[in-house]
Motif scaffolding. Structure first.
Motif, short mmCIF file in Angstrom:
data_model
loop_
_atom_site.label_atom_id
_atom_site.label_comp_id
_atom_site.label_asym_id
_atom_site.label_seq_id
_atom_site.Cartn_x
_atom_site.Cartn_y
_atom_site.Cartn_z
N GLU A 91 42.46 26.68 21.58
CA GLU A 91 42.03 28.11 21.27
C GLU A 91 41.74 28.95 22.65
O GLU A 91 41.78 30.08 22.72
CB GLU A 91 40.95 27.88 20.20
CG GLU A 91 40.44 29.49 19.69
CD GLU A 91 39.23 29.17 18.69
OE1 GLU A 91 38.61 30.36 18.41
OE2 GLU A 91 39.10 28.29 18.45
N ASP A 92 41.13 28.24 23.71
CA ASP A 92 40.72 28.69 24.62
C ASP A 92 41.89 29.07 25.91
O ASP A 92 41.70 29.44 26.97
CB ASP A 92 39.65 28.03 25.63
CG ASP A 92 40.28 26.51 25.95
OD1 ASP A 92 41.56 26.10 25.44
OD2 ASP A 92 39.43 25.87 26.47
N ILE A 93 43.19 28.91 25.33
CA ILE A 93 44.30 29.20 26.39
C ILE A 93 44.26 30.81 26.78
O ILE A 93 43.93 31.47 25.76
CB ILE A 93 45.53 28.55 25.77
CG1 ILE A 93 46.79 28.85 26.72
CG2 ILE A 93 46.09 29.52 24.45
CD1 ILE A 93 48.04 28.24 26.39
N PRO A 94 44.39 30.92 28.17
CA PRO A 94 44.37 32.20 28.33
C PRO A 94 45.47 33.32 28.32
O PRO A 94 45.65 34.50 28.50
CB PRO A 94 43.94 32.38 29.97
CG PRO A 94 44.58 30.88 30.23
CD PRO A 94 44.56 30.00 29.27
N THR A 95 46.50 32.48 27.75
CA THR A 95 48.05 33.27 27.81
C THR A 95 48.44 33.65 26.29
O THR A 95 47.88 32.94 25.04
CB THR A 95 48.93 32.62 28.37
OG1 THR A 95 49.17 31.31 27.74
CG2 THR A 95 48.51 32.39 29.81
N THR A 96 49.14 34.44 25.95
CA THR A 96 49.93 34.56 24.61
C THR A 96 51.27 34.76 25.08
O THR A 96 51.92 35.23 26.12
CB THR A 96 49.55 36.20 24.27
OG1 THR A 96 48.18 36.12 23.74
CG2 THR A 96 50.50 36.20 23.04
N SER A 97 52.11 34.00 24.21
CA SER A 97 53.48 33.95 24.37
C SER A 97 54.39 34.30 23.21
O SER A 97 54.05 34.11 22.23
CB SER A 97 53.80 32.30 24.78
OG SER A 97 55.26 32.10 24.88
N GLN A 126 51.84 36.95 28.55
CA GLN A 126 50.79 37.90 28.80
C GLN A 126 49.53 37.00 29.21
O GLN A 126 49.12 36.34 28.20
CB GLN A 126 50.83 38.90 27.75
CG GLN A 126 49.56 39.99 27.89
CD GLN A 126 49.53 41.05 26.94
OE1 GLN A 126 50.38 41.09 26.08
NE2 GLN A 126 48.53 41.90 26.96
N GLU A 127 48.65 37.43 30.18
CA GLU A 127 47.74 36.90 30.47
C GLU A 127 46.80 37.99 31.16
O GLU A 127 47.18 38.65 32.01
CB GLU A 127 47.54 35.76 31.43
CG GLU A 127 46.14 35.27 31.93
CD GLU A 127 46.49 34.07 32.95
OE1 GLU A 127 45.32 33.66 33.35
OE2 GLU A 127 47.57 33.92 33.56
N GLY A 128 45.99 38.53 30.01
CA GLY A 128 45.09 40.00 30.34
C GLY A 128 46.01 40.98 30.38
O GLY A 128 46.74 41.29 29.25
N ASP A 129 46.19 42.00 31.53
CA ASP A 129 47.06 42.82 31.41
C ASP A 129 48.33 42.47 31.97
O ASP A 129 49.19 43.44 32.38
CB ASP A 129 46.19 44.09 32.07
CG ASP A 129 45.09 44.69 31.34
OD1 ASP A 129 45.00 44.63 30.35
OD2 ASP A 129 44.20 45.16 32.09
N LYS A 130 48.35 41.23 32.69
CA LYS A 130 49.77 41.01 33.42
C LYS A 130 50.75 40.42 32.32
O LYS A 130 50.50 39.48 31.65
CB LYS A 130 49.20 39.78 34.36
CG LYS A 130 50.43 39.40 35.18
CD LYS A 130 49.84 38.37 36.44
CE LYS A 130 51.20 37.78 37.15
NZ LYS A 130 50.66 36.85 37.87
N LYS A 131 51.93 40.73 32.65
CA LYS A 131 52.94 40.49 31.63
C LYS A 131 54.25 39.79 32.43
O LYS A 131 54.39 40.62 33.39
CB LYS A 131 53.37 41.36 30.84
CG LYS A 131 52.39 41.85 29.68
CD LYS A 131 53.14 42.82 28.74
CE LYS A 131 51.85 43.33 27.57
NZ LYS A 131 52.63 44.46 26.92
N GLU A 132 54.80 38.56 32.31
CA GLU A 132 55.63 38.14 33.08
C GLU A 132 56.91 37.65 31.93
O GLU A 132 56.37 37.00 31.04
CB GLU A 132 55.41 37.09 34.03
CG GLU A 132 54.18 37.41 35.03
CD GLU A 132 54.85 38.09 36.23
OE1 GLU A 132 56.29 38.15 36.41
OE2 GLU A 132 54.18 38.81 37.06
N LYS A 133 58.00 37.59 32.70
CA LYS A 133 59.00 36.94 31.76
C LYS A 133 59.38 35.41 32.50
O LYS A 133 59.81 35.60 33.83
CB LYS A 133 60.34 37.67 31.49
CG LYS A 133 59.89 38.96 30.70
CD LYS A 133 61.08 39.63 30.35
CE LYS A 133 60.83 40.99 29.37
NZ LYS A 133 61.85 41.62 29.03
#
Length: 276
Positions: A91-97, A126-133
């Motif tokens: 649950e404490d993972i900082p990212t959404t995938s 996505q981590e905070g406002d940062k999005k990467e692929k």
């Protein structure tokens, strides 16, 4: 004494003739076995892994979402893998995938009921406002029962991806076997043919090419308009001329130039014709 010898000689000849007629003709029989390779349908395994990857590689730092993810994974993985993955995404993972794309690169049958699958996953993280692929490659194993039921038996294991080969197609170089007049004839023939080709049916193609050498593109397809025919090379061997040609069409739907490459065999018997 002489009579006895003659009798022995006659008996020997008679016995020889008898053996010749009654001899058993023996042949060695060689049994020839034809082994046909059985094609394995892997569509079900492919779809199973793609669905599994979609579930496995998507998450969100939300307890309810993660619980739902684990429940969905129960539909794909063995009990030991479920235990391994209970704490992998917390649950404490900082990212959404999100999974944007998953591809199967190879499926090999490792045993009667097991398959080794190489696949790739393209994720948006996505981590905070940062999005990467990111795109990563993995190996997994799938067991398939006789009734079609399947289960993943190996966690997605990182492996090397596929890279571009350094192979370059060999381009035939003009060797002077086709003179300038023949070159012009061939070019004129190919321009005429490829201008007609997009709209030609089988009967029309038969005037320019032998049967089944080139199939009709599409019945009355007027989308492609011929722009250019470039003969890359033309080499003559006996009665056959081998031609490598680039044909450029304007696609009127996409407005893009479509460059098609052909390796053709031409033969002239009165008129030029594309042959097998």
């Amino acid at each position: 004494m002489v009579i006895i010898l003659w009798c022995i000689l006659i008996l020997s000849v008679v016995f020889g003739i008898y053996k010749n007629f009654t001899a058993i003709d023996k042949h060695t029989v060689h049994e020839k076995k034809v082994i046909q390779e059985k094609m394995t349908d892997t569509n079900a395994v492919e779809n199973f892994v793609l669905s599994y990857a979609k579930v496995y590689f998507e998450w969100k730092p939300d307890a309810a979402v993660l619980d739902e993810r684990l429940k969905k994974l129960e539909n794909y993985t063995s009990a030991d893998l479920r235990k391994i993955n209970e704490e992998s995404i917390r649950e404490d993972i900082p990212t959404t995938s999100w999974v944007e794309e998953a591809k199967i690169w190879s499926i090999e049958k490792s045993s009667k009921k097991d398959y080794r699958v190489e696949f790739s996953v393209k994720q948006k993280i996505q981590e905070g406002d940062k999005k990467e692929k990111y795109e990563s490659f993995y190996i997994t194993n799938v067991h398939k029962d006789a009734n079609g039921a399947m289960v993943v038996t190996q966690n997605p294991t990182v492996c090397g991806g596929y890279s571009k080969s350094n192979y370059e197609k060999k381009v035939t170089v003009n060797d002077g076997s086709v003179d300038n007049n023949e070159q012009l004839e061939i070019e004129e023939f190919l321009v005429t043919f490829f201008r007609l080709y997009p709209t030609a049916d089988e009967k029309e193609l038969s005037y320019y090419a032998e049967k089944n050498v080139l199939k009709p593109i599409q019945e009355k397809n007027d989308v492609y308009v011929l722009s250019e025919v470039e003969i890359v090379s033309a080499v003559k061997e006996k009665k056959i001329t081998y031609v490598q040609v680039n044909v450029t069409y304007l696609d009127q739907q996409t407005k893009a130039m479509q460059i098609s490459q052909y390796d053709l065999k031409l033969k002239k018997e009165g008129n030029w014709k594309i042959v097998k």
